[in-house]
Design a protein around this motif. Structure first.
Motif, mmCIF file in Angstrom:
data_model
loop_
_atom_site.group_PDB
_atom_site.id
_atom_site.type_symbol
_atom_site.label_atom_id
_atom_site.label_comp_id
_atom_site.label_asym_id
_atom_site.label_seq_id
_atom_site.Cartn_x
_atom_site.Cartn_y
_atom_site.Cartn_z
ATOM 1 N N VAL A 1 0.870 -1.177 0.000
ATOM 2 C CA VAL A 1 0.000 0.000 0.000
ATOM 3 C C VAL A 1 0.904 1.224 0.000
ATOM 4 C CG1 VAL A 1 -1.809 1.266 1.200
ATOM 5 C CG2 VAL A 1 -1.803 -1.240 1.260
ATOM 6 N N VAL A 2 0.771 2.080 -1.029
ATOM 7 C CA VAL A 2 1.677 3.217 -1.204
ATOM 8 C C VAL A 2 0.890 4.520 -1.344
ATOM 9 C CG1 VAL A 2 3.459 1.782 -2.285
ATOM 10 C CG2 VAL A 2 1.746 2.910 -3.731
ATOM 11 N N ASP A 3 1.609 5.642 -1.182
ATOM 12 C CA ASP A 3 0.972 6.959 -1.284
ATOM 13 C C ASP A 3 0.961 7.451 -2.735
ATOM 14 O OD1 ASP A 3 0.250 7.319 1.401
ATOM 15 O OD2 ASP A 3 2.305 7.864 1.923
ATOM 16 N N GLU A 4 0.337 6.655 -3.580
ATOM 17 C CA GLU A 4 0.101 6.985 -4.991
ATOM 18 C C GLU A 4 -1.317 6.520 -5.313
ATOM 19 O OE1 GLU A 4 2.010 8.211 -7.614
ATOM 20 O OE2 GLU A 4 3.663 8.748 -6.280
ATOM 21 N N PRO A 5 -1.988 7.137 -6.295
ATOM 22 C CA PRO A 5 -3.342 6.671 -6.625
ATOM 23 C C PRO A 5 -3.328 5.222 -7.120
ATOM 24 C CG PRO A 5 -2.891 8.805 -7.642
ATOM 25 C CD PRO A 5 -1.593 8.307 -7.098
ATOM 26 N N THR A 6 -4.339 4.471 -6.747
ATOM 27 C CA THR A 6 -4.521 3.125 -7.303
ATOM 28 C C THR A 6 -4.720 3.231 -8.817
ATOM 29 O OG1 THR A 6 -5.512 2.345 -5.246
ATOM 30 C CG2 THR A 6 -6.039 1.093 -7.229
ATOM 31 N N GLY A 7 -4.220 2.232 -9.550
ATOM 32 C CA GLY A 7 -4.342 2.239 -11.009
ATOM 33 C C GLY A 7 -5.786 2.296 -11.473
ATOM 34 N N VAL A 8 -5.996 2.962 -12.610
ATOM 35 C CA VAL A 8 -7.338 3.108 -13.192
ATOM 36 C C VAL A 8 -7.285 2.730 -14.670
ATOM 37 C CG1 VAL A 8 -9.204 4.729 -13.732
ATOM 38 C CG2 VAL A 8 -7.946 4.966 -11.582
ATOM 39 N N ALA A 9 -8.328 2.041 -15.137
ATOM 40 C CA ALA A 9 -8.454 1.721 -16.566
ATOM 41 C C ALA A 9 -9.848 2.123 -17.041
ATOM 42 C CB ALA A 9 -8.231 0.237 -16.807
ATOM 43 N N VAL A 10 -9.907 2.888 -18.104
ATOM 44 C CA VAL A 10 -11.180 3.302 -18.706
ATOM 45 C C VAL A 10 -11.298 2.615 -20.061
ATOM 46 C CG1 VAL A 10 -12.564 5.212 -19.584
ATOM 47 C CG2 VAL A 10 -11.181 5.521 -17.513
ATOM 48 N N MET A 11 -12.395 1.889 -20.266
ATOM 49 C CA MET A 11 -12.599 1.134 -21.498
ATOM 50 C C MET A 11 -13.853 1.591 -22.228
ATOM 51 S SD MET A 11 -11.469 -2.410 -19.780
ATOM 52 C CE MET A 11 -11.595 -1.598 -18.201
ATOM 53 N N MET A 12 -13.742 1.745 -23.535
ATOM 54 C CA MET A 12 -14.895 2.016 -24.382
ATOM 55 C C MET A 12 -15.074 0.806 -25.293
ATOM 56 S SD MET A 12 -14.485 6.059 -25.332
ATOM 57 C CE MET A 12 -12.898 5.881 -26.147
ATOM 58 N N VAL A 13 -16.260 0.207 -25.256
ATOM 59 C CA VAL A 13 -16.472 -1.100 -25.889
ATOM 60 C C VAL A 13 -17.657 -1.070 -26.852
ATOM 61 C CG1 VAL A 13 -17.010 -3.538 -25.448
ATOM 62 C CG2 VAL A 13 -15.547 -2.280 -23.847
ATOM 63 N N ILE A 14 -17.415 -1.586 -28.067
ATOM 64 C CA ILE A 14 -18.497 -1.893 -29.007
ATOM 65 C C ILE A 14 -18.250 -3.320 -29.470
ATOM 66 C CG2 ILE A 14 -19.644 -1.325 -31.178
ATOM 67 C CD1 ILE A 14 -18.584 1.532 -30.891
ATOM 68 N N GLY A 15 -18.968 -4.289 -28.917
ATOM 69 C CA GLY A 15 -18.756 -5.701 -29.256
ATOM 70 C C GLY A 15 -17.330 -6.106 -28.930
ATOM 71 N N GLU A 16 -16.600 -6.605 -29.950
ATOM 72 C CA GLU A 16 -15.212 -7.019 -29.724
ATOM 73 C C GLU A 16 -14.219 -5.882 -29.967
ATOM 74 O OE1 GLU A 16 -13.958 -10.713 -31.316
ATOM 75 O OE2 GLU A 16 -15.779 -11.775 -30.739
ATOM 76 N N ASP A 17 -14.727 -4.711 -30.348
ATOM 77 C CA ASP A 17 -13.865 -3.539 -30.556
ATOM 78 C C ASP A 17 -13.770 -2.794 -29.227
ATOM 79 O OD1 ASP A 17 -12.444 -1.356 -31.429
ATOM 80 O OD2 ASP A 17 -13.751 -0.921 -33.125
ATOM 81 N N LYS A 18 -12.533 -2.619 -28.748
ATOM 82 C CA LYS A 18 -12.339 -2.060 -27.414
ATOM 83 C C LYS A 18 -11.194 -1.056 -27.437
ATOM 84 C CE LYS A 18 -10.772 -5.044 -24.475
ATOM 85 N NZ LYS A 18 -10.745 -6.194 -23.579
ATOM 86 N N ARG A 19 -11.395 0.129 -26.848
ATOM 87 C CA ARG A 19 -10.347 1.145 -26.712
ATOM 88 C C ARG A 19 -10.114 1.352 -25.210
ATOM 89 N NH1 ARG A 19 -11.414 3.620 -31.956
ATOM 90 N NH2 ARG A 19 -12.336 1.842 -33.053
ATOM 91 N N ILE A 20 -8.842 1.397 -24.803
ATOM 92 C CA ILE A 20 -8.519 1.439 -23.367
ATOM 93 C C ILE A 20 -7.538 2.565 -23.073
ATOM 94 C CG2 ILE A 20 -7.578 0.142 -21.403
ATOM 95 C CD1 ILE A 20 -8.234 -2.427 -22.891
ATOM 96 N N VAL A 21 -7.793 3.291 -21.990
ATOM 97 C CA VAL A 21 -6.842 4.265 -21.441
ATOM 98 C C VAL A 21 -6.536 3.837 -20.013
ATOM 99 C CG1 VAL A 21 -6.393 6.678 -20.858
ATOM 100 C CG2 VAL A 21 -7.816 6.125 -22.843
ATOM 101 N N LYS A 22 -5.223 3.749 -19.680
ATOM 102 C CA LYS A 22 -4.838 3.295 -18.345
ATOM 103 C C LYS A 22 -3.958 4.327 -17.653
ATOM 104 C CE LYS A 22 -4.875 -1.721 -19.057
ATOM 105 N NZ LYS A 22 -4.062 -2.953 -19.007
ATOM 106 N N TYR A 23 -4.099 4.386 -16.330
ATOM 107 C CA TYR A 23 -3.149 5.132 -15.512
ATOM 108 C C TYR A 23 -2.566 4.141 -14.509
ATOM 109 C CZ TYR A 23 -1.056 8.249 -12.139
ATOM 110 O OH TYR A 23 -0.160 8.860 -11.298
#
Length: 296
Positions: free
Chosen positions: A87-109
Motif C-alpha cells: 500500500v503506497v501513497d500513490e493513486p490506485t491504477g485506473v483503466a477506462v474502457m470504451m467497448v463496441i462488441g469485440e472492438d475495445k479502446r482502453i486508457v490506463k493510468y
C-alpha cells in the motif's frame, strides 16, 4: 500458509462504457451501459482461481485510497492472500474502457502499480507463479527467483516483448491470437516458441495449444456473442492453470479455459461472470465438455 498459486500484476479500478459508436473529435456520446469494478489482468485470474478452490496469493501494489481498500477487501472476502500487496501513497491504477462488441479502446493510468515488489520469502510459499504484463526487469527477477525455488511459471505478456531468456524459462506462455501474430508472425510458428507449453487463444473462442512434446492441438467448441471481451483471456488463463496444477492434459485444461472465457465475455466487466467450482462443473456438464474434475 502454503499457497498453490501466486499471481503478480496490476490492480486497477475499471470503468467500462458500452457504446453504440465511438465519439468523434470534441464530441460527447452517451453510453448504453456503464460498469465500474475491480480489474487488472492478474487480479482477474486470481479471482477465478480462488473461486475454483485453489489457495491463491498476490503480488501487487495499490494506493492508500478508496479504490485500494476495495481491492484488499475483495481479495480478503474471496480468500486471496494479500501479504504480497504493498500500500503506497500513490493513486490506485485506473483503466477506462470504451467497448463496441469485440472492438475495445482502453486508457490506463498505472499509478500505484509501478511500486510492486517481488519477495523471495513470499514466493517460497507457492508452487506456481502466474505473471501478467509487468516491467521487464520485474518479470526477469520474478521468473528467475521462481525457477530457482522450483516453482512452475505461467506468463501472459499482453503487449510486452518476451526476451528469449524469459521465454525459455517459462512453463506456460499464453497470449491472444493478435498478440501472438505480432510477436511470432503466423500461428503455425507456435511450434518454434521456446516455452515448455505455448498457447494462443483464438479470436471467436478456443485456443491453439502446443504441448511439451511439440504436438499442437486446436481446441474449439464454444463461441459466444461477446458483450464485453474484457477479462476473457484472464479467465482462460485461470482455467488452464487450474487444469495444469491438477495434472490434466493440455486439451482438458484448454477446454476449461475456453469455458471460463465463454462465460466472461457474455457479461460486462472482467469479474461479473465469476462463479464457484461447483457451478463451473454444472456448466461444463450442460455443455458436454467432459472435463476430468473427479480426478482433481
Amino acid at each position: 500458509m502454503r499457497l498453490d498459486v501466486i499471481c503478480m500484476g496490476n490492480l486497477n479500478y475499471d470503468i467500462t462504457f458500452i457504446l453504440e459508436r465511438f465519439p468523434e473529435f470534441h464530441e460527447k456520446v452517451n453510453a448504453k451501459e456503464v460498469y465500474t469494478g475491480l480489474g487488472g489482468s492478474a487480479g482477474n485470474t486470481a479471482t477465478w482461481l480462488s473461486l475454483l478452490g485453489l489457495k491463491v496469493g498476490f503480488i501487487g501494489s495499490v494506493g492508500n485510497d478508496d479504490f485500494g481498500r476495495l481491492h484488499l477487501e475483495f481479495f480478503k472476502k474471496i480468500g486471496v492472500d494479500t501479504r504480497g500487496i504493498k500500500v503506497v501513497d500513490e493513486p490506485t491504477g485506473v483503466a477506462v474502457m470504451m467497448v463496441i462488441g469485440e472492438d475495445k479502446r482502453i486508457v490506463k493510468y498505472p499509478g500505484a502499480n509501478r511500486f510492486k515488489e517481488v519477495r523471495e520469502d513470499y514466493l517460497k510459499l507457492a508452487r506456481h507463479l502466474h505473471l501478467s504484463s509487468n516491467p521487464l526487469s520485474l518479470v526477469e527477477k520474478a521468473v528467475t527467483l521462481a525457477k530457482n525455488l522450483g516453482l512452475t511459471v505461467s506468463f501472459d505478456p499482453g503487449e510486452m516483448e518476451v526476451p528469449k531468456n524469459i521465454e525459455e524459462k517459462v512453463d506456460i506462455l499464453m497470449m491472444n491470437e493478435d498478440e501472438f501474430k505480432r510477436k511470432y508472425g503466423d500461428l503455425k510458428n507456435i511450434t518454434k516458441v521456446k516455452s515448455r507449453i505455448a498457447i494462443a487463444t483464438l479470436n471467436g473462442g478456443g485456443a491453439l495449444v502446443r504441448d511439451q512434446n511439440g504436438k499442437v492441438y486446436e481446441v474449439r467448441g464454444l463461441s459466444a456473442k461477446a458483450v464485453d471481451t474484457t477479462g476473457g483471456g484472464d479467465s482462460f488463463n485461470a482455467g488452464f492453470i487450474y487444469g495444469f496444477l491438477n495434472g490434466w492434459d493440455v486439451v482438458s485444461s484448454a477446454k476449461l479455459g475456453m469455458l471460463l472465457a465463454y462465460l466472461t465475455v457474455q457479461k460486462v466487466g472482467a469479474r461479473s461472470a465469476v462463479i464457484p467450482l461447483e457451478e463451473v462443473k454444472k456448466k461444463a456438464n450442460e455443455l458436454n465438455l467432459d472435463l476430468p474434475f473427479n480426478s482433481s
